[in-house]
Structure formats: C-alpha cells, structure tokens
Design a protein around this motif. Structure first.
Motif, PDB file in Angstrom:
ATOM      1  N   VAL A 108      -7.298  -4.478  43.470  1.00  0.00           N
ATOM      2  CA  VAL A 108      -6.850  -4.435  42.075  1.00  0.00           C
ATOM      3  C   VAL A 108      -7.551  -3.273  41.403  1.00  0.00           C
ATOM      4  O   VAL A 108      -8.767  -3.089  41.552  1.00  0.00           O
ATOM      5  CB  VAL A 108      -7.174  -5.752  41.333  1.00  0.00           C
ATOM      6  N   SER A 109      -6.791  -2.450  40.668  1.00  0.00           N
ATOM      7  CA  SER A 109      -7.368  -1.294  39.974  1.00  0.00           C
ATOM      8  C   SER A 109      -6.957  -1.318  38.509  1.00  0.00           C
ATOM      9  O   SER A 109      -5.775  -1.173  38.181  1.00  0.00           O
ATOM     10  CB  SER A 109      -6.896   0.006  40.626  1.00  0.00           C
ATOM     11  N   ILE A 110      -7.928  -1.526  37.636  1.00  0.00           N
ATOM     12  CA  ILE A 110      -7.708  -1.542  36.183  1.00  0.00           C
ATOM     13  C   ILE A 110      -8.756  -0.652  35.538  1.00  0.00           C
ATOM     14  O   ILE A 110      -9.953  -0.813  35.779  1.00  0.00           O
ATOM     15  CB  ILE A 110      -7.819  -2.967  35.596  1.00  0.00           C
ATOM     16  N   MET A 111      -8.326   0.290  34.706  1.00  0.00           N
ATOM     17  CA  MET A 111      -9.268   1.219  34.081  1.00  0.00           C
ATOM     18  C   MET A 111     -10.141   0.514  33.047  1.00  0.00           C
ATOM     19  O   MET A 111      -9.767  -0.539  32.505  1.00  0.00           O
ATOM     20  CB  MET A 111      -8.531   2.403  33.454  1.00  0.00           C
ATOM     21  N   VAL A 143     -12.421   0.158  39.301  1.00  0.00           N
ATOM     22  CA  VAL A 143     -12.354   0.471  37.881  1.00  0.00           C
ATOM     23  C   VAL A 143     -12.524   1.971  37.670  1.00  0.00           C
ATOM     24  O   VAL A 143     -13.497   2.554  38.133  1.00  0.00           O
ATOM     25  CB  VAL A 143     -13.438  -0.291  37.078  1.00  0.00           C
ATOM     26  N   ASP A 144     -11.564   2.585  36.996  1.00  0.00           N
ATOM     27  CA  ASP A 144     -11.691   3.977  36.573  1.00  0.00           C
ATOM     28  C   ASP A 144     -12.481   3.976  35.267  1.00  0.00           C
ATOM     29  O   ASP A 144     -11.981   3.556  34.226  1.00  0.00           O
ATOM     30  CB  ASP A 144     -10.293   4.571  36.369  1.00  0.00           C
ATOM     31  N   ALA A 145     -13.738   4.439  35.341  1.00  0.00           N
ATOM     32  CA  ALA A 145     -14.621   4.433  34.174  1.00  0.00           C
ATOM     33  C   ALA A 145     -14.895   5.845  33.683  1.00  0.00           C
ATOM     34  O   ALA A 145     -15.923   6.109  33.055  1.00  0.00           O
ATOM     35  CB  ALA A 145     -15.932   3.728  34.509  1.00  0.00           C
ATOM     36  N   VAL A 146     -13.972   6.761  33.968  1.00  0.00           N
ATOM     37  CA  VAL A 146     -14.161   8.169  33.612  1.00  0.00           C
ATOM     38  C   VAL A 146     -14.391   8.343  32.115  1.00  0.00           C
ATOM     39  O   VAL A 146     -15.235   9.142  31.699  1.00  0.00           O
ATOM     40  CB  VAL A 146     -12.949   9.004  34.098  1.00  0.00           C
ATOM     41  N   GLN A 147     -13.670   7.601  31.273  1.00  0.00           N
ATOM     42  CA  GLN A 147     -13.803   7.774  29.828  1.00  0.00           C
ATOM     43  C   GLN A 147     -14.928   6.955  29.212  1.00  0.00           C
ATOM     44  O   GLN A 147     -15.308   7.195  28.066  1.00  0.00           O
ATOM     45  CB  GLN A 147     -12.486   7.421  29.120  1.00  0.00           C
ATOM     46  N   MET A 201     -16.154   2.026  41.374  1.00  0.00           N
ATOM     47  CA  MET A 201     -16.024   2.554  40.015  1.00  0.00           C
ATOM     48  C   MET A 201     -16.096   4.080  40.056  1.00  0.00           C
ATOM     49  O   MET A 201     -16.958   4.662  40.698  1.00  0.00           O
ATOM     50  CB  MET A 201     -17.111   2.000  39.102  1.00  0.00           C
ATOM     51  N   SER A 202     -15.152   4.714  39.346  1.00  0.00           N
ATOM     52  CA  SER A 202     -15.020   6.177  39.359  1.00  0.00           C
ATOM     53  C   SER A 202     -15.612   6.812  38.108  1.00  0.00           C
ATOM     54  O   SER A 202     -15.460   6.291  37.000  1.00  0.00           O
ATOM     55  CB  SER A 202     -13.535   6.554  39.453  1.00  0.00           C
TER      56      SER A 202
END
Length: 384
Positions: free
Chosen positions: A146-149, A177-181, A198-199
């Motif tokens: 599962v991928s949710i930002m 989790v895309d945590a770029v922002q 986490m990215s």
C-alpha cells in the motif's frame, strides 16, 4: 524588476550552510567511497557520518537508510522492489490513491500494465483526504503493498498515515509513504510510525537537487532495481554522491532544528497570503485542500473566472514564480490530476494556482506581491 519566489514545493534554494559543506568537499581531493585507499576511506567516512546524521533526525537505524538520486527514484525503488518481493510471497495486489504524485501513480500503473500486478486506486474526498476505511475495505489476502503519500504536493493535505499504517500492518502488507513534502515540516519518528518504506528528497528542504533517500525498515524484503556494484548494501548500485549526500545531511540538521519555528512562520505566511488576496483581488477566491490537516507552506487557490495558464504567464512577467501544481507537457499546461481526483467543479480546477513558501520569503514580500496579483487579475479579466 523585483522577483518573488513562491514555488518552494517544486524546489527550494540551497541554504548557505549546505553550499559551504558541499563546496568544501567538492574542492577537496575527492575519492570513491568504494575504494580501499586513504582517499576512498575518507569518502566512506564522510558518507557514514551523513547517514548517521540523517538517520538520527528520522529516528531510524543508519542501516535502514538507502541513498538515491531523489524522490522519484526512491518511490520507484520502493514500489517496484517491494512489489516484486511481495509477489514471491503470493501477494500481487497494490493499493494507492488517486491523489498521489505521478512518481507513485505512474509506477503503480506500470507495474499493473507491464508486470501484471492487480491495482486498486482509492478515491480522495473533496479536500484531498484518503479514507482509512477505504484502505481497510480494499485490503485482501493478496494485498502486498500500500502506498499513500504523507503530505500532498499540490494542495498540502496531510494524510492519516498512522491510522492507515496500522490497517496495512494488520492486513499483512507493506506500507510505503512518499514523505517528500513533509520532511522538515512535520515531526517524523520512524521508530513509532507504522511504515515500512518512506521516500525523501534533499531539494525540498534547501538541500541539493539530485539527492534523496529511502527508508527501508529492518526486515523489509526489497529487491534491487539497479544493478552494478555492491553499494548501499547491494540495494542500489552506483557510486554515491558524497558531496550531495553531505549537503543533504546538513539540510536535514538545519530543518529539524528549526522545524517548529519554521512551521509557525510558514503558517503565518500562508494565512497572511490568503488575507491579502481576499483584500487585493477583485474576484472570489477559493482555497483548495483540507483546512485542518494541511502543510503550513502550501496554499492552492482558485481565482474564480481567471484561467490558470493566463494567470501563471502574467505572474511570471511580473516576477512572481508560482505553479499549477501539475506537469507541463510539450509546452502546454496539463490540468491538475489531484484537483480532478477531488472532484472539484471544472471552473475551480481551471483557475487554480499553487503558492508555496520557504527560505527567504517575508511578510513584507507577500504584501507587495499581493498587490501585483490583484493587478494581474484585473488585467486578465479586462482582456477577456
């Protein structure tokens, strides 16, 4: 002409301390961190120090941090590497949301088309939120990933990743989790968050472009998608960008130490910007996103009756850098897939502009720029 940079969600200026850190290394003797001689060992020590600094800030183990070329590579490495590993366990179903960055959405679509994975794309509500219940309802015994930002790059909406992560864990899947922002804006304690991957990206936090990281929790199965040498524990081949990674570490230290103060100031800028536009702009404005669960530095505003493309072009001519929050393809503006996923009225989508704040912005600057925005809106409307 004076210029105003209000596009920090796209990229940020490098902090002077980051520049100094990188310049010192770039002017040094150099060295490949995989080499056995003294120059190589010095580079390796610098790499290890940087990894230690960043992992300490994120509350994870140094060995759980994998360096990449940025957020897009981190997302690709997490999704492709984890999906392939999970398929070997009989789990070939992926879940994501319609509001994700294209680095996630396009990768998931590629995995479906080219590698045969089953894919569920969850809806978001009118504020950009993904419902934990939708995640729960979509989980099956075959769900492997599962991928949710964490925080949306276009409207700033913060997702309930803690609650979603617990659901994913209970279902026996991996959670990316895309945590770029959100790095540098929200507290990230990876010892406590129910997250497996986490990215991150350096250039969103006043670090250099072309450097990123991927957190891979201990015990998480991840197949490499890049082959060559044995760098990064054989998970990402290629000579590490030592100077860039050192700059990333310096940026992380600065943003973590200044996070609370910065968060308050960014929130002040955001609120003041909305107030100023309401005063200076002659058309109704609509703030898109979630008013409670939002990042402090991003504000997405629809200027009723004013076309986004015309607005951005005119703002640029007046020295104001803003964005639509979406991609530019072949010189033509592509309307935001995030706003469409939120099912906003077409007029609201066609008139949306994203402003994002950061290092160097001041309240006085916003006051001056708001007057210019008002002038631009009147000019556009008079020309129609």
């Amino acid at each position: 002409m004076r210029t105003y940079y209000f596009d920090h969600a796209a990229t940020t200026p490098m902090h002077p301390d980051v520049v100094r850190t990188m310049l010192e290394l770039m002017q040094g003797p150099g060295g490949n961190s995989s080499s056995m001689h003294a120059y190589g060992r010095a580079a390796k020590q610098q790499l290890n120090r940087s990894r230690d600094r960043i992992s300490a800030a994120l509350c994870c183990k140094p060995a759980e941090l994998l360096f990449t070329s940025g957020g897009t590579e981190s997302d690709n490495a997490a999704l492709i590497g984890a999906a392939r590993a999970q398929r070997k366990r009989g789990k070939s179903h992926i879940i994501t949301s319609a509001g994700e960055h294209h680095a996630v959405l396009h990768t998931c679509e590629w995995l479906k088309k080219e590698e045969g994975f089953a894919l569920t794309v969850l809806p978001v509500d009118s504020s950009g939120l993904t419902s934990p219940e939708h995640v729960r309802e979509s989980m099956t015994p075959e769900t492997g990933l599962v991928s949710i930002m964490h925080g949306n790059n276009e409207v700033g909406t913060i997702q309930p990743i803690g609650e979603i992560g617990e659901i994913v864990k209970a279902g026996g899947a991996l959670f990316h989790v895309d945590a770029v922002q959100t790095l540098g804006h929200l507290d990230l304690n990876l010892r406590e968050l129910p997250v497996d991957l986490m990215s991150f990206s350096a250039h969103k936090i006043n670090g250099p472009q072309g450097v990123g990281a991927l957190y891979v929790a201990s015990g998480t199965l991840l197949e490499a998608i890049q082959y060559g040498g044995s760098q990064e524990r054989k998970r990402r081949a290629g000579t590490e960008n030592v100077a860039g990674i050192a700059g990333f570490a310096e940026a992380v230290d600065i943003c973590v130490n200044d996070r609370q103060k910065k968060q308050l100031f960014m929130d002040e800028l955001r609120k003041r910007w909305i107030e100023l536009l309401m005063t200076n702009v002659d058309v109704p404005i609509i703030v898109n996103g979630n008013e409670q669960n939002r990042l402090p530095h991003i504000v997405n505003i629809s200027f009723t009756g004013v076309d986004t493309e015309a607005m951005l072009m005119n703002l640029d001519m007046e020295g104001i850098a803003a964005a639509s929050g979406s991609a530019c393809t072949s010189g033509a503006l592509e309307r935001s897939h995030v706003l469409r996923a939120m099912h906003l009225p077409e007029e609201q989508i066609q008139s949306a502009v994203r402003f994002s704040f950061g290092l160097g912005n001041t309240v006085k600057e916003l006051e001056d720029a708001a007057y210019i925005v008002g002038t631009v809106v009147r000019r556009i409307r008079n020309n129609y």
